[in-house]
Design a protein around this motif. Structure first.
Motif, PDB file in Angstrom:
ATOM      1  N   ALA A 351      -7.917  -5.723  -9.068  1.00  0.00           N
ATOM      2  CA  ALA A 351      -8.939  -6.176  -8.294  1.00  0.00           C
ATOM      3  C   ALA A 351      -8.478  -5.690  -6.757  1.00  0.00           C
ATOM      4  N   GLU A 352      -7.232  -5.396  -6.409  1.00  0.00           N
ATOM      5  CA  GLU A 352      -6.807  -4.992  -5.201  1.00  0.00           C
ATOM      6  C   GLU A 352      -7.116  -3.454  -5.221  1.00  0.00           C
ATOM      7  N   SER A 353      -7.761  -3.313  -4.129  1.00  0.00           N
ATOM      8  CA  SER A 353      -7.874  -1.895  -3.957  1.00  0.00           C
ATOM      9  C   SER A 353      -6.784  -0.711  -3.801  1.00  0.00           C
ATOM     10  N   GLY A 354      -5.808  -1.240  -3.002  1.00  0.00           N
ATOM     11  CA  GLY A 354      -4.525  -0.220  -2.842  1.00  0.00           C
ATOM     12  C   GLY A 354      -3.889  -0.285  -4.223  1.00  0.00           C
ATOM     13  N   ALA A 511       2.416   9.104   1.971  1.00  0.00           N
ATOM     14  CA  ALA A 511       1.843   8.429   3.041  1.00  0.00           C
ATOM     15  C   ALA A 511       1.479   7.024   2.650  1.00  0.00           C
ATOM     16  N   PRO A 512       1.372   6.284   3.652  1.00  0.00           N
ATOM     17  CA  PRO A 512       0.785   4.674   3.400  1.00  0.00           C
ATOM     18  C   PRO A 512      -0.625   4.710   3.010  1.00  0.00           C
ATOM     19  N   THR A 513      -1.280   5.978   3.110  1.00  0.00           N
ATOM     20  CA  THR A 513      -2.498   5.937   2.774  1.00  0.00           C
ATOM     21  C   THR A 513      -2.803   6.704   1.308  1.00  0.00           C
ATOM     22  N   THR A 514      -1.642   7.382   0.830  1.00  0.00           N
ATOM     23  CA  THR A 514      -1.577   7.891  -0.592  1.00  0.00           C
ATOM     24  C   THR A 514      -0.638   7.535  -1.101  1.00  0.00           C
ATOM     25  N   ILE A 520       3.634   2.418  -4.940  1.00  0.00           N
ATOM     26  CA  ILE A 520       3.220   0.982  -4.715  1.00  0.00           C
ATOM     27  C   ILE A 520       3.854  -0.123  -5.452  1.00  0.00           C
ATOM     28  N   LEU A 521       4.373   0.207  -6.544  1.00  0.00           N
ATOM     29  CA  LEU A 521       5.481  -0.790  -7.084  1.00  0.00           C
ATOM     30  C   LEU A 521       6.727  -1.087  -6.279  1.00  0.00           C
ATOM     31  N   PHE A 522       7.142  -0.126  -5.792  1.00  0.00           N
ATOM     32  CA  PHE A 522       8.212  -0.181  -4.825  1.00  0.00           C
ATOM     33  C   PHE A 522       8.048  -1.089  -3.686  1.00  0.00           C
ATOM     34  N   ASP A 523       6.741  -0.855  -3.031  1.00  0.00           N
ATOM     35  CA  ASP A 523       6.241  -1.544  -1.752  1.00  0.00           C
ATOM     36  C   ASP A 523       6.296  -3.089  -1.978  1.00  0.00           C
ATOM     37  N   TYR A 524       5.621  -3.360  -3.381  1.00  0.00           N
ATOM     38  CA  TYR A 524       5.271  -4.930  -3.727  1.00  0.00           C
ATOM     39  C   TYR A 524       6.977  -5.155  -3.810  1.00  0.00           C
ATOM     40  N   VAL A 533       4.672  -6.931  -9.170  1.00  0.00           N
ATOM     41  CA  VAL A 533       5.644  -5.731  -9.803  1.00  0.00           C
ATOM     42  C   VAL A 533       5.824  -5.703 -11.267  1.00  0.00           C
ATOM     43  N   ALA A 534       5.701  -6.743 -11.807  1.00  0.00           N
ATOM     44  CA  ALA A 534       5.920  -6.599 -13.510  1.00  0.00           C
ATOM     45  C   ALA A 534       4.768  -6.272 -13.950  1.00  0.00           C
TER      46      ALA A 534
END
Length: 563
Positions: A351-354, A511-514, A520-524, A533-534
């Motif tokens: 659901a989350e666009s990111g 980049a934050p936008t790419t 993205i797993l690392f950011d969460y 993350v899981a």
């Protein structure tokens, strides 16, 4: 005078065209692979080698070097022992259980970032699932946390060793397949015991596989990034790769220091390749001839079955099970509540666009990179196989396409971040820079797999086509490519698998936008959103698992052996 001169000039031009084309290809892949490394080193030596002074004139650098070497050697020892034992066990399986031979390979399928987070969910000092169970035992029931600390160096070594075991297993299994069974039988007839045969005959014949597999595992151990970053930084444990990441993730970016930090890894990789050739020498010394391939002469062993299953449960089942438990839970704690299981985390992932954008980026960028890497690898393989007219160019291509396999991805990531953040190619923050990184990292795989396919085909089909009057282009498009279709399809599927869970280089050039799935797993992970993350880690694993299934379907179950 002018009329005869024109055909002569045209003939010379036609003769030069293949050499010019080969030079152009060499220049292209040379820029792709070498330019980032040269750019980094140039900055490291600027201002009186300020980068080296900043990197190594620190009191903690000696400890970082010791930790890096300790991690590499410790994980190598684990991988060599386990990989060799598992390969031997695979030869002792009952015929009806031969499918179990694929189990020790499966940890390669699980993305490293997913496996490491799974281990963290198991053995974090306080909320880790297995730690919570162990504290129920009488000798640990007085502890408030532990007894295992996954953020300590010994456990990072163990986790890394489990991951590298699969690579050693592949090389040693391939070595077993090449041993002539008649030599084993002759040793047994002479009175040698099973143990004596193993140490006096089998192990010496496995020496090339053990040396090559050991060197590959050592290089991978020295370049480890995911485990030290996710686990080591929490416990204050630093290695060269994480120091490089810190140098290029801070503001302002210190490229010179990052290049200097990565220099030992670069130099050691070259030294290992040279040492490998010196130790192995003439490979023909290890070739055995005869009509019988290797087969175990002893009866099938239940212990072999138990060993393979135990390793698979430890290296694969436990971390994936932990990921499943956390992904189905509203939050991560040391207890399991089946009544509270929910699919809300997976719904949020899609659901989350990111997150969805990162998944789409991973798939799209991987497909584009594979589409570019395949023809590049085809040309490189053709030069290596048929480029005897250009020995210097051929040797240079051979060296360049092998470099990404020996140099840690974090070094290439830093180099690409530098090269494509400045003129003439400013690509930072775009998909294109990730594509270039991915194509570079895949050069050894696309070249080696297609070269193996070409060698297997031989020259007969091409010679028949040329005899029939077909030119090189028609021979390639109508004869070679159709015959190589299974090999090319297998290479494409395997590269897709490797790229969809690539994390190290992606983290440096994104980049934050790419974003891609690993970043993205690392950011969460950094935000403490562990159930998400899981869930993301399991999605990554499912994607790569599907890729492996397709690869094995189109190229056979021995696809990993072709590497």
């Amino acid at each position: 005078m002018s009329a005869p001169a024109m055909p002569l000039a045209l003939t010379r031009t036609r003769r030069l065209l293949p050499r010019l084309a080969a030079l152009a290809f060499l220049a292209g892949i040379g820029y792709l692979v070498i330019a980032p490394l040269v750019g980094l080193q140039r900055l490291a030596f600027e201002d009186g080698a300020r980068g080296y002074e900043a990197a190594f004139d620190r009191p903690e650098v000696a400890q970082t070097l010791r930790t890096t070497v300790g991690l590499a050697l410790g994980s190598l020892a684990i991988a060599l022992v386990l990989g060799t034992l598992l390969a031997w066990a695979a030869t002792r399986l009952p015929p009806r259980l031969r499918l179990l031979r694929a189990l020790p390979i499966l940890p390669i399928v699980v993305p490293a970032v997913a496996a490491v987070t799974g281990w963290a969910f198991l053995f974090s000092p306080r909320p880790g699932y297995l730690n919570a169970l162990l504290r129920n035992l009488p000798w640990w029931n007085h502890l408030q946390e532990g007894p295992v600390d996954v953020y300590s160096l010994p456990w990072i070594v163990v986790i890394t060793g489990f991951g590298l075991t699969a690579f050693v297993y592949l090389f040693v299994s391939s070595g077993f397949a090449g041993i002539n069974s008649e030599l084993i039988e002759a040793a047994q007839v002479s009175g040698s015991s099973a143990v004596g045969v193993f140490f006096r005959v089998t192990l010496p014949l496995l020496r090339p596989s053990l040396v090559y597999g050991g060197f590959v595992a050592l290089l991978l151990g020295l370049g480890q990034f995911t485990g030290p970053l996710l686990l080591g930084r929490t416990g204050g444990i630093n290695v060269l790769t994480t120091d490089m990441y810190v140098a290029v993730s801070q503001s302002p970016i210190d490229y010179g220091r990052a290049a200097a930090i990565g220099s030992p890894l670069l130099l050691f990789g070259i030294a290992v390749v040279v040492l490998q050739k010196v130790i192995l020498g003439d490979h023909s010394r290890f070739v055995t001839h005869g009509g019988k391939a290797f087969r175990a002469t002893s009866r099938p062993s239940r212990l072999a079955v138990a060993g393979i299953l135990t390793y698979s449960v430890l290296a694969l089942g436990l971390p994936l099970g932990a990921l499943a438990l956390v992904s189905l839970s509203p939050f991560w704690s040391g207890s399991v509540d089946p009544g509270g299981f929910t699919l809300a985390n997976f719904r949020q992932v899609f659901a989350e666009s990111g997150i969805t954008d990162a998944i789409v980026n991973s798939l799209t960028i991987s497909v584009i990179s594979v589409a570019i890497a395949l023809p590049v690898g085809f040309v490189a393989a053709s030069l290596l196989l048929k480029g005897r007219k250009f020995p210097i160019i051929r040797a240079a291509v051979d060296f360049i396409v092998a470099m990404p396999l020996g140099i840690p991805a974090v070094v290439f990531g830093a180099g690409f971040l530098l090269t494509y953040s400045r003129e003439p190619f400013i690509l930072y923050g775009t998909r294109e820079v990730i594509v270039l990184v991915y194509v570079t990292l895949m050069l050894p795989f696309t070249t080696r797999m297609q070269l193996a396919g070409m060698v297997a085909l031989g020259d007969a089909y091409q010679e028949a086509s040329r005899t029939s009057g077909a030119g090189p282009v028609r021979t390639t498009t109508e004869i070679m490519l159709p015959l190589l279709r299974p090999t090319i399809a297998g290479a494409a599927a395997l590269m897709f698998v490797l790229l969809t869970h690539e994390f190290t280089a992606s983290l440096l050039v994104r980049a934050p936008t790419t974003q891609v799935m690993g970043t993205i797993l690392f950011d969460y992970w950094g935000n403490g959103s562990y159930p998400l993350v899981a869930a993301i880690a399991l999605v990554m694993t499912l994607v790569t698992g599907a890729g492996v299934f397709v690869a094995m379907a189109v190229a056979g179950s021995d696809i990993f052996d072709k590497l």
